[in-house]
Scaffold this motif. Sequence first.
Motif: not given
Length: 612
Positions: A212-223
Motif C-alpha cells: 500500500f505504500k505504492h497505492i494512491e487514494l482512489p477518487e470516489g472510492a475507499f481502500l
Amino acid sequence: MGLLNDLKDKVLIADGAMGTILYSEGQNTCPEEYNLTHPEKIEKIHRSYIESGADIIQTNTYGANYEKLKVFGLEHEVKHIHTAAVEIARKAAGENTYILGTVGGFRTNKKEDYSLESILYHSDIQIDALVSNGVDAILFETYYDFDELIAIVKHTKKHYDIPVIAQLTAPNTKSLYNGYLINEALKKLVEAGADVVGLNCHHGPHHMKEAFKHIELPEGAFLSCYPNSSMLDFEDNEFHYSENASYFGDIADMLVQEGIRLVGGCCGTTPDHIRQIYNHVHGKKPVTNKKVIPYEEIRSASQKKATSLKDLVLESKTVIVELDTPKHLETEKFFKGVDALTKRNVDAVTIADNSLAQARISNIVAAGMIKEKYDIRVLAHIACRDRNLIGLQSDLMGLSLLGVTDILAITGDPSKIGHFPGATSVYDVNSKGLTQVIKQFNNGMNMNGESLKVKTDFTVAGALNSNARRLDAVVKQLHKKKEAGMDYFITQPVFDASRVKEIYDATRELDMPVFIGVMPITSYNNAAFIHNEIPGIKLSEELLNAFYEVRDDREATKALTFKYCEALIDEVYKYFNGLYIITPFLKYDLSIHLVDYAKSIEESLNSKGEII
C-alpha cells in the motif's frame, strides 16, 4: 447511515477468518456446509468477532459456488447455503453490525479452466441470493485473475443496486499475476464501479503494508485490506500461521496511515487479531492524503535485440533443422551434426524437449554448449509436461542468460506414452499459458508479477498440427495461440505435397509466418511405424508401397526419401518462406542433403518467388 457513508469519515474494522477457526476445532469437510448442519457454530464465530470489535462481518459463503461445492456433492445447495448464511449473520449482528455477502474467485493461473461466461452465470446465482436476503454490500475477495474480478464487478453494478467491495490477491507488493501494477488495477476496478477496492490473502501484514505504500487514494472510492496473519509455515507435516495478534495490531495502525478505511483479517486470523486491530485503530480518523512511493522502472536489456526467426522468415526463405539431443551420454555425433549444419549456414538448429516423453540430454544445457562453441542460432523447445511454474520460469531466465531467445512453446506429450511407467505430467500451464508467461518476461516481470530487473527478448513459436483431419478446427486453435502471444508457427512433418497448399489456404487469414515440417523416412519399417503407431499421422498407400518396394535396398531407399522430400520442398517454397527439416535418428547427412537442395531452390527463385 449506511456502509459507504460511514467510510467517508471512519475507519471500519472487519472480521477475520472463518475456516481457520473451524479447522482448529477439527472440522474437515466443506466449511460452507456448516451453514446448514451447524448454524449455531457459525453464529458463535460471528459473535466472537463482533465482541472483539468488528463493525462488519461477512457471510460464510466464500467457497459456496457451484464448482467448489461440487467437490462435496453440494452443488445443488448453492441458494440454500447462501440464504442460511445471511440468516445466521443477521442473527449474530443485531442492528449495529454491517453484513457483507462474500463471493470468492474461481480462477488461479489456469484461466482456461473457467470461461468468464460460466463464472458470471454461477456467481450471479450467489449474488442474487445474497442481495435478496438483505446483505449490506457484496464482498468479492481472493481474486487472482484481474479479468475475472473486473468482469464480475461490472456485471454486479449493472444488475444490482448495492455497494461493492472488490479485493484482489497479489503475489507480491507491486503487481498482479498478469503483470498489472496493483495501483493501476485498483483504479480500473473503481472505474468499473467498485465502491471499495483493495487486497486480501497471500501476504501477511508486513507485505500488505509495503504494497500500500505504492497505492494512491482512489477518487470516489475507499481502500480495504485483509492480510493473512503471517506467511504460511510447514511444520510436523502441517501448514500453520504464526500466532502474532499483537504484531498484527501494530501493522494495522500503519495500514490506516497508508489510507486504509476498511481493515480486517484473512487466513490464520482469529478474534484475537481483530481485537488487536480494534485496540490500535478504533476511533482513528482516516487519512485523506498521502505520499505515494513510485514503482521502480524495469530497464530493457542493454544489448541490442537480435533479429528473431520471425523477422528472418518474414523477409526471406529460412531453413531450420531439428537435431535432438541423445538419450545417452555419447554426444560426439550430435555435435558433429551441429558443426555440419553451422557450416551449411542453416538459420537455426532446433532442439526438442524430451519429445515423446523420453528422457534425453537437457536441451537447455545443449543450447548453452552450442552457443558457446558454434556460430548458429538455437531454437529451444520448452514443454509444459516436465516442469511446474517454478521450473519453467527458472529455465526461461537461464535461456535468456545464454542468449537463446527463440522458443517453441509446447504443451508436451503425456508422460504415460513414454518409457517411464509412473512418471507424472505436471501441466501447470499449457502452451498458451507458457506463452503468456514468456510475454510477461518480455515486459520485465515473472509469473508472480515480480520485477526481473531486465526485460527479456523472447519470440515464441507455436505448434501447428498439419495432419489433423479438419484444418478449420486447427486454425481456431491457432487464433487462440496468436491471442496468447505466439509470433509464428511450426508444423509437424508433412508427407503429402498436396497438404502444403491446404495448409496455406487454411492459415493465410492468420497473417502469421509458418515453417512447414519435412522429415526424411529412413526405411520401410520407419514408414510403417510412422503410419501405424504415431497418433494423427497417416502416409499415403502410394508412399508406403514405394518404400516397401525398395525395403531391401539401402541406396534406393535413400533416393526415394530424397525424391519425396525434394518434391515437398518445391511445394513449400511456392507458398511459404519457412522450411523446418526434422532429422531422424541423428542422421544429419539426410538433413544436410535437404538443406543443400533448399539452398539451390532459393537461388533459383526470381523476385516474385516463382521457381525458374
